[in-house]
Design an enzyme around this catalytic site. Structure first.
Site, mmCIF file in Angstrom:
data_model
loop_
_atom_site.group_PDB
_atom_site.id
_atom_site.type_symbol
_atom_site.label_atom_id
_atom_site.label_comp_id
_atom_site.label_asym_id
_atom_site.label_seq_id
_atom_site.Cartn_x
_atom_site.Cartn_y
_atom_site.Cartn_z
ATOM 1 N N ASP A 159 -17.683 3.666 -7.695
ATOM 2 C CA ASP A 159 -16.567 4.097 -6.844
ATOM 3 C C ASP A 159 -16.499 5.614 -6.860
ATOM 4 O O ASP A 159 -16.046 6.219 -7.823
ATOM 5 C CB ASP A 159 -15.249 3.492 -7.338
ATOM 6 C CG ASP A 159 -14.099 3.717 -6.363
ATOM 7 O OD1 ASP A 159 -14.254 4.561 -5.450
ATOM 8 O OD2 ASP A 159 -13.055 3.063 -6.512
ATOM 9 N N SER A 164 -6.448 1.024 -4.353
ATOM 10 C CA SER A 164 -6.561 2.446 -4.047
ATOM 11 C C SER A 164 -5.196 3.108 -4.209
ATOM 12 O O SER A 164 -4.630 3.088 -5.299
ATOM 13 C CB SER A 164 -7.139 2.632 -2.642
ATOM 14 O OG SER A 164 -7.562 3.947 -2.433
ATOM 15 N N HIS A 216 -15.823 1.467 -3.921
ATOM 16 C CA HIS A 216 -14.393 1.395 -3.676
ATOM 17 C C HIS A 216 -13.994 0.111 -2.956
ATOM 18 O O HIS A 216 -12.855 -0.319 -3.048
ATOM 19 C CB HIS A 216 -13.962 2.612 -2.861
ATOM 20 C CG HIS A 216 -12.491 2.859 -2.860
ATOM 21 N ND1 HIS A 216 -11.781 3.110 -4.019
ATOM 22 C CD2 HIS A 216 -11.577 2.897 -1.854
ATOM 23 C CE1 HIS A 216 -10.501 3.299 -3.719
ATOM 24 N NE2 HIS A 216 -10.357 3.160 -2.419
ATOM 25 N N TYR A 218 0.845 -1.209 0.000
ATOM 26 C CA TYR A 218 0.000 0.000 0.000
ATOM 27 C C TYR A 218 0.876 1.254 0.000
ATOM 28 O O TYR A 218 0.964 1.956 -0.963
ATOM 29 C CB TYR A 218 -0.953 -0.013 1.193
ATOM 30 C CG TYR A 218 -1.948 1.127 1.159
ATOM 31 C CD1 TYR A 218 -3.068 1.054 0.348
ATOM 32 C CD2 TYR A 218 -1.758 2.273 1.933
ATOM 33 C CE1 TYR A 218 -3.983 2.097 0.289
ATOM 34 C CE2 TYR A 218 -2.667 3.323 1.888
ATOM 35 C CZ TYR A 218 -3.776 3.240 1.067
ATOM 36 O OH TYR A 218 -4.662 4.276 1.008
#
Length: 722
Positions: free
Chosen positions: A652, A568, A687, A488
């Site tokens: 999203d 993301s 999302h 991430y």
């Protein structure tokens, strides 16, 4: 705490049918050729933007209009190509079946108490949404309070936040639909389960904080028609709603008319004597103010800038507050604040900063429970109300714990999980510092056959970056193992050890699941975060590349067997790494990613990420930095990119699907070679939060099918034979 605000089949049951005994035989799938339909023709426009004298073409700008008939037709055509490809993978249905089997076990969330009631989420196995139960006292009979599965036919309505009146008689709760960030607030009478007439709309990024006969919440103005999921959200406003009245009558509590791109939130202290107002300009740093609403005092500003993170733990009485902060404490600390001496420089240390990171704190059973993270593993320390250390809570192993409890209750509950241990709930006696198992799930996944190790890899600049590697015991390090590398690296978010059923089928098929704790997260405090943001963002990609190279050099896998993934901000990671080092991996899965770094700030809440990334329009330096790694703008003509499946969703409104639409269009136009480059657009989904189980299983069955097929993994299943 007041405010802080895949899959493959392995075993089938032995069955008897018509008196004929059936046996199980493990068979490998025969590999065959898979064809890819022609990618859809995509219109290119002559849109050009000028950034500080540099001309940037944006031929797919029209795809930003996600509700146009032309975009909808393009999405349909792309999905036809993708799902035709996936349907040819011979074990796709087996993966979905095995994942469903593994998912089908009872799950229980950590109980929490309000008033006379204990609440907990439960899922009997594969329910689309977990159900909220409640009971009176610890020994009371459980009953269903709110079942979100009844709120929509397809299971896409989910609970999104809740708040309780101090007397424990009423509950306000948010409902999100189709994965959107938009929330509708409703109210329940807990004694009768009666839904009251109160309905609050256009709520987003909000808590629900009760005081007296109503609650505080934050909302935006209704979006313009057709822009519900893409229009920019501005002028976040705090309101107070009185039970029994219309939303149009709600009292405006706080609004900044001079700064439309600030978010605002409200909370109250446990005693309801003080209102807490916070504002933020990005996802990092917040202002903090208090108002004595019992005496009707003025709004007292404790923090007026956005350089530090701060939240109130609680009011100790006589205007003294405990505050969680990273002010002069990159690893976080707890400070004592006197409302008569409110400025940060006047705060005094209560529990000083340590060498490891303070993740959160709350008052439970008249003790301060401080949760720390040390080398990406939980450490929970207990203090008295004077700040004196008493003892640690002994945890059941190496993993992550999360604790819930009430200020005046001696009984608390905490969850514990790791990469191979499903979430187990423990009941904790605060006074005696003892724990007992409250709920332990029974799964079809045999955790004893797997192991997790933590290693440290050396990044490009010499930084030591931790990584967890999970696989079957006795794994042969011969470079042939399919490997899934996840990361991430941003927004001060820690990626901690947690059990996820979606990974189990990949592990069963001999896969390696590796997670890198990249800079940009909060695993080692604010310094670690800032080493991976803004002008330092390339460090994040370098860390991830170093982890991939470690896995290859140490014979865990090879470039032909390596898949990378992130979602993301992690989708940005996957997109950036595959465009910078397309030779490094065989498969890339950028999920709901931020892929157009020059225009991300123009949609919904994207402006709030400028504190993390920088803004392409704020300075030439920032523009050049963003351009250097923006996945959309770094796809090169004639390069062979890895097999790619971009994953996004039509609802999203956090990271709008236009990012993915434009990126895959550019990739399909310029990529050369035989690797498929596809996009999977989920319908009536967002999302990720609140996504129904059925859709999660479908998505991950497709992801693992794509990964295993393109890494040429040896996939086998136990089939029933006569």
């Amino acid at each position: 705490m007041i405010q802080k605000t895949i899959l493959l089949s392995m075993a089938a049951a032995l069955v008897a049918c018509g008196g004929t005994e059936k046996k199980e035989e493990k068979t490998a799938e025969t590999r065959k050729e898979i064809t890819v339909k022609a990618y859809p023709d995509v219109r290119k426009d002559s849109v050009v933007d000028d950034y500080f004298g540099t001309k940037i073409s944006d031929p797919y700008r029209w795809l930003e209009n996600d509700t146009s008939a032309e975009t909808e037709a393009w999405v349909k055509a792309e999905n036809e190509v993708t799902f035709d490809y996936l349907a040819q993978i011979p074990y796709r249905k087996d993966i979905a079946k095995r994942l469903t089997e593994l998912w089908d076990y009872e799950k229980v969330g950590t109980p929490f108490k309000h008033g006379d009631y204990y609440f907990m989420y439960k899922n009997d196995g594969i329910q689309n949404q977990s159900v909220l139960y409640y009971q009176q006292g610890l020994d009371g009979e459980q009953s269903v309070l709110l079942d979100p599965n009844t709120l929509s036919e397809d299971g896409t309505a989910s609970i999104n936040g809740m708040g309780f009146s101090k007397d424990g008689k009423m509950m306000a709760y948010g409902i999100s639909r189709a994965g959107s960030d938009w929330v509708e607030i409703n109210v329940l009478d807990l004694a009768t389960k009666e839904k009251l007439s109160d309905v609050i709309n256009y709520v987003k990024f909000s808590g629900i904080s009760w005081r007296g006969n109503g609650f505080y919440y934050s909302a935006y103005e209704p979006p313009k028609e057709g822009s519900d999921y893409s229009g920019k959200n501005e002028f976040h406003t705090v309101y107070y709603h009185t039970i029994g009245t219309k939303q149009s009558d709600d009292k405006l509590v706080y609004r900044d008319d001079k700064n439309p791109q600030r978010n605002a939130g409200a909370g109250v202290t446990e005693d309801e004597n003080f209102l807490i107002i916070t504002t933020s300009e990005s996802t990092n740093g917040n202002s903090l103010a208090l108002q004595d609403v019992k005496k009707g005092g003025p709004l007292v500003k404790l923090v007026e800038n956005y350089e530090t993170d701060n939240y109130i733990i609680d009011h100790l009485g006589e205007g003294k507050f405990l505050v969680f902060t990273n002010y002069n404490a990159p690893n976080n600390a707890i400070m004592m604040v006197d409302i008569n001496k409110p400025k940060q420089e006047q705060w005094t240390a209560f529990i000083p900063e340590k060498e490891y990171v303070l993740s959160g704190a709350s008052i439970i059973g008249d003790k301060i429970i401080a949760t720390y993270m040390k080398n990406v593993q939980s450490k929970i320390e207990v203090y008295d109300l004077a700040g004196k250390y008493l003892y640690d809570i002994e945890l059941p192993g190496i993993g992550i714990a999360s604790l819930n409890g009430d200020k005046d209750e001696n009984t608390a509950f905490y969850s514990f999980t790791s990469y191979t241990i499903p979430t187990t709930i423990y009941k904790y006696d605060v006074a005696n510092n003892t724990s007992e198992v409250y709920f332990k799930p029974e799964t079809k996944f045999n955790s004893d056959e797997y192991e997790t190790k933590q290693v440290f890899v050396t990044s490009k600049d010499g930084e030591q970056v931790p990584m967890f590697i999970t696989h079957k015991k006795g794994l042969q390090l011969d470079g042939t193992n399919p490997t899934f590398l996840y990361g991430y690296g941003g927004f001060n978010i820690s990626i901690t050890p947690r059990f996820s059923v979606v990974n189990t089928v990949f592990l069963e098929q001999g896969g390696i699941y590796a997670v890198v704790n990249l800079r940009g997260g909060s695993e080692f405090g604010e310094d670690w975060h800032k080493a991976g943001w803004r002008m330092n963002k390339q460090n994040v990609f370098n860390d991830f590349i170093a982890a991939a190279e470690y896995m290859i050099a140490n014979k865990y896998t090879s470039s032909e067997k390596l898949a990378i993934h992130g979602r993301s901000n992690g989708g940005l990671l996957a997109g950036a790494v595959m465009t910078q080092r397309p030779d490094l991996m065989k498969v890339s899965i950028p999920g709901v990613g931020v892929l157009d770094m020059l225009r991300y700030h123009k949609f919904t809440i994207g402006w709030a990420w400028a504190g993390e990334y920088g803004d392409s329009e704020e300075s030439e330096e920032s523009f050049k930095n963003l351009l250097s790694y923006s996945p959309l703008h770094n796809v090169k003509e004639g390069v062979e990119y890895p097999a790619t499946m971009v994953v996004t969703a039509d609802h999203d409104d956090r990271v709008v699907p236009a990012h993915s639409f434009k990126f895959i269009s550019e990739l399909q136009a310029k990529h050369t070679g035989d690797n498929p480059v596809l996009i999977r657009v989920d319908v009536n989904a967002g999302h990720g939060a609140g996504k129904p189980t059925e859709k999660v299983i479908e998505e991950w069955a497709d992801v693992w099918s794509f990964v295993l097929w393109n890494t040429k993994a040896e996939v086998s299943f136990e089939k029933e034979v006569e």
